[in-house]
Enzyme design. Sequence first.
Site, mmCIF file in Angstrom:
data_model
loop_
_atom_site.group_PDB
_atom_site.id
_atom_site.type_symbol
_atom_site.label_atom_id
_atom_site.label_comp_id
_atom_site.label_asym_id
_atom_site.label_seq_id
_atom_site.Cartn_x
_atom_site.Cartn_y
_atom_site.Cartn_z
ATOM 1 N N HIS A 153 20.473 3.166 5.998
ATOM 2 C CA HIS A 153 20.198 3.984 7.188
ATOM 3 C C HIS A 153 20.018 3.116 8.422
ATOM 4 C CE1 HIS A 153 15.966 2.787 7.062
ATOM 5 N NE2 HIS A 153 15.870 3.188 5.805
ATOM 6 N N CYS A 161 14.886 0.242 1.218
ATOM 7 C CA CYS A 161 16.232 0.620 1.659
ATOM 8 C C CYS A 161 16.955 -0.570 2.282
ATOM 9 C CB CYS A 161 16.150 1.759 2.682
ATOM 10 S SG CYS A 161 15.383 3.260 2.037
#
Length: 494
Positions: A153, A161
């Site tokens: 992202h 992430c």
Amino acid sequence: MIDRSLVRALITSAALGAGMLLAGCNSDDISLANNAKANQPVPAKLIAEMTAKDMDLQSPILVRLFKQEAELEVWKQDRSGRFALLKTYPICRWSGDLGPKVREGDRQAPEGFYSITPAQMNPQSLYYLSFNTGYPNAYDKALGHTGSQLMVHGDCSSRGCYAMTDEQIAEIYSLGRESFFGGQKSFQLQAYPFKMTPLNMAKHRNNPNMPFWKMIKEGYDHFEVTLQEPKVDFCEKKYVFNAEKAPDAKRDPVFDPSAKCPAYVIPQEVADAVREKQQQEQAETAKLVSRGTPVARANPGIDGGMNKVFAAKLPDGSTGLSEGGEGQGLSLAAFTRAPGTIPATVNPPRGPVTSPQEPLVASMAPAQAPATRVASAAPTAQSEGFFSSLARRVGLGGSADTTASAQPIPAKPKVIEARRNEPPRLEASAPKAVAAAPKAADTKQAAAQPPLKPAVSDSQAATAFAAPAKDAVVAGAAPIVPANSFESRFSAFK
């Protein structure tokens, strides 16, 4: 007569807008700006690069991630049917340590082979745009590994992430979107601790995750020698790559992550090429070790890493576990323009990875039934994206797993006998994409550029893990049900 490409663009925009409205029926923040984020065109410069490399805008893609180098590579299929490197993106932030994710809350960014379907694309991400990695895949589940909502992202912020800048994720997202419009059912994501070179294998030779890394290196090698997306299966709790049925078999082998491996073969030309590559690299690794190549120094006080091009722009910036740690190379990187806006809230790598009582190492054996339920990779009604919503409403599914084996590759195609945290968004996983050369017609998309995060000014400008361990054998994985047919999903837009 109205230009055909214009009609296609109008239909596409209308359908995506409808999908967004359906996906966000319980949300108050639906706006044209949100639609524009997910519908930004592929930059003209990148399209020119595709043309120079004999690639079509809508041909299949493949993504590789490297923690130590803090890089994300986008590969794209050219007109010869082979993949070639299109662009390398520096990763703004990843968290955890080198090694696979094991449990919910360990801050680990996953490693392994995952599939990204349209259902995993999230235009409503809290971090600009995102797509779900599909963790846990069948291998992870077979070992009882837990975790959910592991994304690639924007926003340069990570809790398990791979975080890019908003500008970068917008570009990567657009490449994935176009590959789906071209007919690719899913694109493969390969996540590694580092580039699997003889030098890196020598430096990390004592890392307890080495058995796992050698297993996924098999898939790395298959891709390197074929330049084709490796077919991934699972049996006996391990990865199996490019398996085919034996010459005398009447049906394709059936793989089960926790069961014995069925009889299968690896194509002769692939087996020979991979074996030759591995023999050469193993010899080189042995030479490097014999010459005293130092073991990578343990640095458990650092949480994750950051590419030096970003670290150099931050006060007291650090690359952490990525290359160029402790300020190395940052002075030169300070003169390199950062590829995107760095949020003022970004935190460079620092702080403990885990407590001393919970060392962050991959599970080396099948786990007992986990107390934590494995998180579902299916999108929720509140966070459902337009791809997922649109697919659901036309009655199509959206997930599946793809992911080759730590077994030695046979010299001939002989039969191998069966033997004994990011906040809520979207997710999933899928099979090998069959790449048909798409038509040259490009999609015209909304050019509206949504506002990005405030930058840290350039005037503020400012390794790896190793631990002794046994050469334990890592078990691995389970085949996931392939995704439903994608052929008609966006047929109206073609």
